[in-house]
Design an enzyme around this catalytic site. Structure first.
Site, short mmCIF file in Angstrom:
data_model
loop_
_atom_site.label_atom_id
_atom_site.label_comp_id
_atom_site.label_asym_id
_atom_site.label_seq_id
_atom_site.Cartn_x
_atom_site.Cartn_y
_atom_site.Cartn_z
N GLU B 67 0.81 -1.21 0.00
CA GLU B 67 0.00 0.00 0.00
C GLU B 67 0.85 1.26 0.00
OE1 GLU B 67 -0.48 -2.64 1.91
OE2 GLU B 67 -2.54 -3.32 1.60
N PHE B 129 -11.32 -8.33 13.85
CA PHE B 129 -10.21 -8.70 12.97
C PHE B 129 -9.91 -7.58 11.98
CE2 PHE B 129 -8.71 -10.69 8.97
CZ PHE B 129 -7.47 -11.08 9.44
N GLN B 130 -8.65 -7.17 11.95
CA GLN B 130 -8.16 -6.10 11.06
C GLN B 130 -8.87 -4.76 11.28
OE1 GLN B 130 -7.86 -7.56 6.99
NE2 GLN B 130 -5.83 -8.32 7.49
N LYS B 179 -17.72 -1.93 5.96
CA LYS B 179 -18.10 -2.93 4.97
C LYS B 179 -19.61 -2.93 4.73
CE LYS B 179 -16.70 -7.56 3.61
NZ LYS B 179 -16.03 -8.81 4.00
N MET B 493 23.89 9.91 2.02
CA MET B 493 23.67 11.19 2.67
C MET B 493 23.99 11.11 4.17
SD MET B 493 23.07 14.26 2.21
CE MET B 493 22.04 14.91 0.91
C1 LIG Z 1 12.27 6.10 5.24
C2 LIG Z 1 13.53 6.80 5.55
N1 LIG Z 1 14.41 6.25 6.41
C3 LIG Z 1 15.57 6.89 6.69
C4 LIG Z 1 15.87 8.08 6.12
C5 LIG Z 1 17.18 8.80 6.48
N2 LIG Z 1 18.02 8.95 5.29
C6 LIG Z 1 18.07 10.07 4.56
S1 LIG Z 1 19.09 9.99 3.26
C7 LIG Z 1 19.56 8.43 3.67
C8 LIG Z 1 20.56 7.68 2.85
C9 LIG Z 1 20.06 7.35 1.51
O1 LIG Z 1 20.92 6.42 0.92
P1 LIG Z 1 20.76 6.00 -0.57
O2 LIG Z 1 19.33 5.64 -0.85
O3 LIG Z 1 21.75 4.96 -0.89
O4 LIG Z 1 21.03 7.34 -1.37
P2 LIG Z 1 22.37 8.23 -1.43
O5 LIG Z 1 22.31 9.23 -0.32
O6 LIG Z 1 23.52 7.32 -1.29
O7 LIG Z 1 22.28 8.89 -2.74
C10 LIG Z 1 18.89 8.01 4.82
C11 LIG Z 1 19.08 6.71 5.47
C12 LIG Z 1 14.90 8.63 5.26
N3 LIG Z 1 15.08 9.82 4.68
N4 LIG Z 1 13.77 7.96 4.96
#
Ligand SMILES: Cc1ncc(C[n+]2csc(CCOP(=O)(O)OP(=O)(O)O)c2C)c(N)n1
Lengths: 200, 578
Positions: B67, B129-130, B179, B493
């Site tokens: 979803e 349920f659910q 439902k 990042m």
């Molecule tokens: C759902 C979620 N979990 C954690 C983060 C924290 N976060 C931001 S950027 C990042 C790293 C992303 O890594 P990647 O997808 O390999 O992209 P890159 O930065 O290497 O281009 C993380 C873990 C987030 N933004 N969203």
């Protein structure tokens, strides 16, 4: 607005549709910002199907202004106003339950009622319930007096407040009901009046 | 009254027809112009899916794999098409899986109508349920939500839902339908769209007094500066905005959601704002005398430290949402209104001007940024590829005409910085929430929303693994999405922050990946991996010319950083080039 504003009590008045779930939508706006609600009253207003919330918080005006905008953003909220205590007339209702024996024996009930503007609501063999209305200090006063005589139970209502400078909501509501409401309703009062906002 | 029938053509307003709540729902969706639904069935929404079986010719349902994928696809669809995205999910886990997407759509003002199934009304509150309290769970992340327990409410509620989702400041709406209400038969007297809700004021009457005050400020300004956000796009005010920019002669910079509102190469477009934005727009925010903010909300990623943000400037803020005005930055003149209406008034009220010296200042900063950062990023001499050069190549091949959908991380910032956007509604990204896993499903939706455009998803190796199950949706629906994974073998990042602010303590950012190309192949999607610059152009061309979807994995430098950067808690003028 450069120096940080003092916190003080603000009375927020919210006119809403009578809609399930709205209380939590409004409450979330406060909890999300970690703002404590000191008092909250909600009840039908003088207008059929419109509810009125009275919310009291202790905050700076800047915070209150932002909060009210967020509340007014909710789809089912018609209008939000905020006022300082000077701008409203407000009351709280308090009920005090004491043992009838003790109170009859040890206290000059008549004096107690007169001096505190209280009324006896119920007098039974076992207990008596008094009522006062007023500001917090006034209702607190009677607690202090009754406490030594074994106050059994005490309850205080949320604050209700009437806005001094208000023509009521009837005329405004008619504007809301129109598809093309006039400036009066649609205009943004806080933008229009700068700092002096939310008068009715 | 007529006999019950399975599907009906919209009856005339006077006739009534006995239909189920589910049929009424689908008729309402069609009346609102819905053509595509993203969804996933389950017990509590089965009556709606059963009704959908007979609407195959009118409603295209895309079966997603989760979803969350469904709602991100709905967002992508809404962002490229300008229409309301529609999403179906069942009760309980189906509904809770929508929460991330709702929060994302809420903060990025994306119009959505999500329909969730709910247990029978008589079971509500019994831990059936659910059963989950979807209304309370989603209240903070929806513009409006409502639980329907009686079929007769459905036409009116759906009409309200669409009106609320798309009007004023758009946003997500969730309608939870029990439902019994889906099954219940009732007299359906036709569908009436909603154009007024007593308690809801989507649009203010524009006050000319503020237009005049704003114009006076602008006309007297020596160094005015425009900041524009997605409000321009959401208000379909791109033409009006361009006219304002060109008559005023004022340099303009964008937030990432505003990208593309005017073409990237417009001479007055001076670049991107914010944490990884361009050097000039950030520094000169603290140099301008009048700041004109249009449909943007002074997010902290844009402003950096607020107490050192544009203190010298008078601020004119144009926004449709009064709660945004004065929220973060105090405005001198608030222009509350729909920018489609306010911008032409403002344009008419201002003098035609040019600011060659002031504009040149931006160009000076651009030169410095090119020397210090951009040149090396786009024309690296290192053996390994950079993210920037991939984007640059892609741009040259697509000539700035593609829809670029990005995930979250370094690649997102690089893509937004270096992609060229000739057209509006071309940059689909998760701005306010920064949701990893957004891009793959959003790209699917983006393609359904803009079927005639090339859609390229740019995704990190980390984010791809959050929703890569949606490759199954691509396989089954046959949608044409080009996927570029920029693989730096890190959660890049976060690693960058650890390098810069945590003394290189690389705590759990070293991420392993599967063989992405083999994974795509398992879903019958062609793909290719490259790690040599010499193959880049050919591979990109192959990807773009292959009919249908294609996955291109590009190995890029492991430890590259995105610069410039305004470090957290610093002012925009403290932006670092290294
Ligand atoms: C759902 C979620 N979990 C954690 C983060 C924290 N976060 C931001 S950027 C990042 C790293 C992303 O890594 P990647 O997808 O390999 O992209 P890159 O930065 O290497 O281009 C993380 C873990 C987030 N933004 N969203």
């Amino acid at each position: 607005m450069s120096e940080p504003e003092e916190k003080q009590e603000f009375n927020i008045t919210v006119y809403t549709e009578n809609q399930i779930g709205l209380l939590s939508r409004i409450a979330i706006i406060f909890t999300r910002r970690k703002i404590n609600i000191d008092s909250l009253n909600t009840s039908p207003s003088e207008i059929d199907s419109i509810h009125r919330f009275n919310i009291v918080i202790n905050e700076s005006e800047d915070v209150v202004r932002k909060l009210t905008r967020q509340i007014e953003k909710q789809v089912e909220v018609l209008k939000v106003y905020y006022h300082t205590n000077e701008d409203v007339i407000w009351q709280e209702l308090a009920l005090y339950k004491v043992s009838t024996d003790v109170i009859a024996e040890k206290v000059s009930v008549e004096r107690l009622l007169r001096e505190n503007g209280a009324r006896a609501v119920v007098i039974r063999k076992d207990y008596t319930v008094f009522e006062t209305t007023g500001h917090r200090e006034e209702t607190d006063n009677l607690i202090n007096i009754l406490q030594p005589y074994g106050l059994i139970e005490f309850v205080r209502s949320a604050r209700v407040a009437i806005i001094k400078d208000s023509d009521g909501f009837n005329r405004k509501l008619r504007e809301f009901e129109r598809l093309e409401p006039g400036e009066d309703v649609i205009e943004n009062e806080y933008l229009n009046q700068g700092q002096k906002v939310f008068t009715m | 009254m007529e006999v019950a029938q399975e599907t009906l053509t919209a009856p005339a307003a006077t006739e009534t027809v006995q239909v189920s709540g589910s049929v009424a729902l689908l008729e309402a969706l069609i009346a609102e112009g819905t053509d595509t639904i993203f969804g996933y069935p389950g017990g509590a929404i089965m009556p709606i899916y059963d009704a959908l079986f007979d609407y195959n010719d009118k409603l295209n349902h895309i079966l997603v794999r989760h979803e969350q994928g469904g709602i991100h696809a709905g967002q992508g669809y809404a962002r490229t098409s300008g229409k309301v995205g529609v999403v179906f999910a069942t009760s309980g886990p189906g509904a809770t899986n929508l929460v991330t997407g709702l929060a994302d759509a809420q903060i990025d003002s994306t119009p959505l109508v999500c329909i969730t199934g709910q247990v029978f009304a008589h079971l509500l509150g019994t831990d059936a349920f659910q059963e989950t309290d979807v209304i309370n769970i989603t209240t903070p992340v929806t513009k409006w939500n409502y639980q329907v327990t009686d079929a007769t409410e459905i036409p009116e509620v759906i009409a309200k839902a669409f009106y609320i989702a798309r009007s004023g400041r758009p946003g997500p709406v969730l309608i939870d339908i029990t439902k019994n209400a889906q099954i219940q038969l009732f007299d359906f007297a036709g569908y009436k769209p909603c154009d007024h809700i007593r308690s809801y004021r989507p649009k203010p009457i524009v006050r000319t007094q503020y237009i005049d005050e704003a114009a006076a400020l602008i006309n007297n300004a020596k160094k005015p500066f425009i900041l524009f956000g997605q409000g321009v796009i959401l208000g379909s005010a791109e033409q009006e905005f361009k006219a304002f920019v060109e008559k005023s002669g004022i340099p303009a910079a964008w937030t990432i959601l505003g990208a593309g509102a005017i073409p990237t190469d417009h001479p007055q477009n001076v670049g991107m704002l914010g944490m990884h934005g361009n050097y000039g727009p950030n520094v000169l925010t603290n140099d301008c005398d009048v700041l004109i903010a249009i449909g943007m909300r002074f997010d902290d990623r844009v402003t950096g430290r607020l107490d050192k943000y544009a203190k010298q400037a008078k601020v004119v803020h144009l926004d449709i949402d009064p709660a945004e005005i004065d929220k973060n930055v105090k405005s001198t003149v608030p222009v509350w209104g729909d920018c489609k209406e306010t911008l032409p008034l403002l344009t008419a009220a201002i003098a035609k001007k040019e600011y060659p010296e002031w504009l040149a200042k931006f160009n000076d900063y651009t030169k410095q940024e090119v020397e210090a950062v951009i040149h090396n990023e786009l024309n690296p001499t290192t053996p390994e590829m950079t993210m920037g050069e991939v984007i640059k190549q892609l741009n040259e091949i697509t000539k700035g005409e593609a829809v670029i959908v990005t995930d979250v991380g370094q690649h997102q910032m690089v893509a937004c910085r270096y992609a060229q956007f000739n057209n509006t509604r071309s940059n689909v990204t998760s701005g306010g929430l920064g949701t990893m896993g957004f891009a793959l499903p959003a790209a699917i939706g983006a393609k359904f929303g803009a079927p005639n455009r090339t859609v390229v998803a740019i995704i990190g190796d980390g984010g791809f693994q959050m929703t890569c199950q949606e490759l199954g949706t691509i396989m089954q629906s046959g949608v044409d999405v080009k996927i570029v994974i920029l693989n730096n073998r890190f959660l890049g990042m976060v690693r960058q922050w650890q390098e810069l602010f945590n003394q290189r303590r690389y705590s759990f950012v070293d991420i392993q990946s599967p063989d992405f190309v083999a994974l795509a192949a398992a879903y019958r999607i062609p793909g290719k991996l490259i790690d040599d610059r010499a193959d880049l152009t050919t591979a990109l061309n192959e990807m773009l010319s292959t009919p249908g979807s294609f996955l291109l994995e590009v190995m890029v430098t492991k430890e590259n950083n995105v610069f410039p950067m305004v470090p957290q808690g610093c002012s925009v003028s403290e932006i670092r080039l290294k």
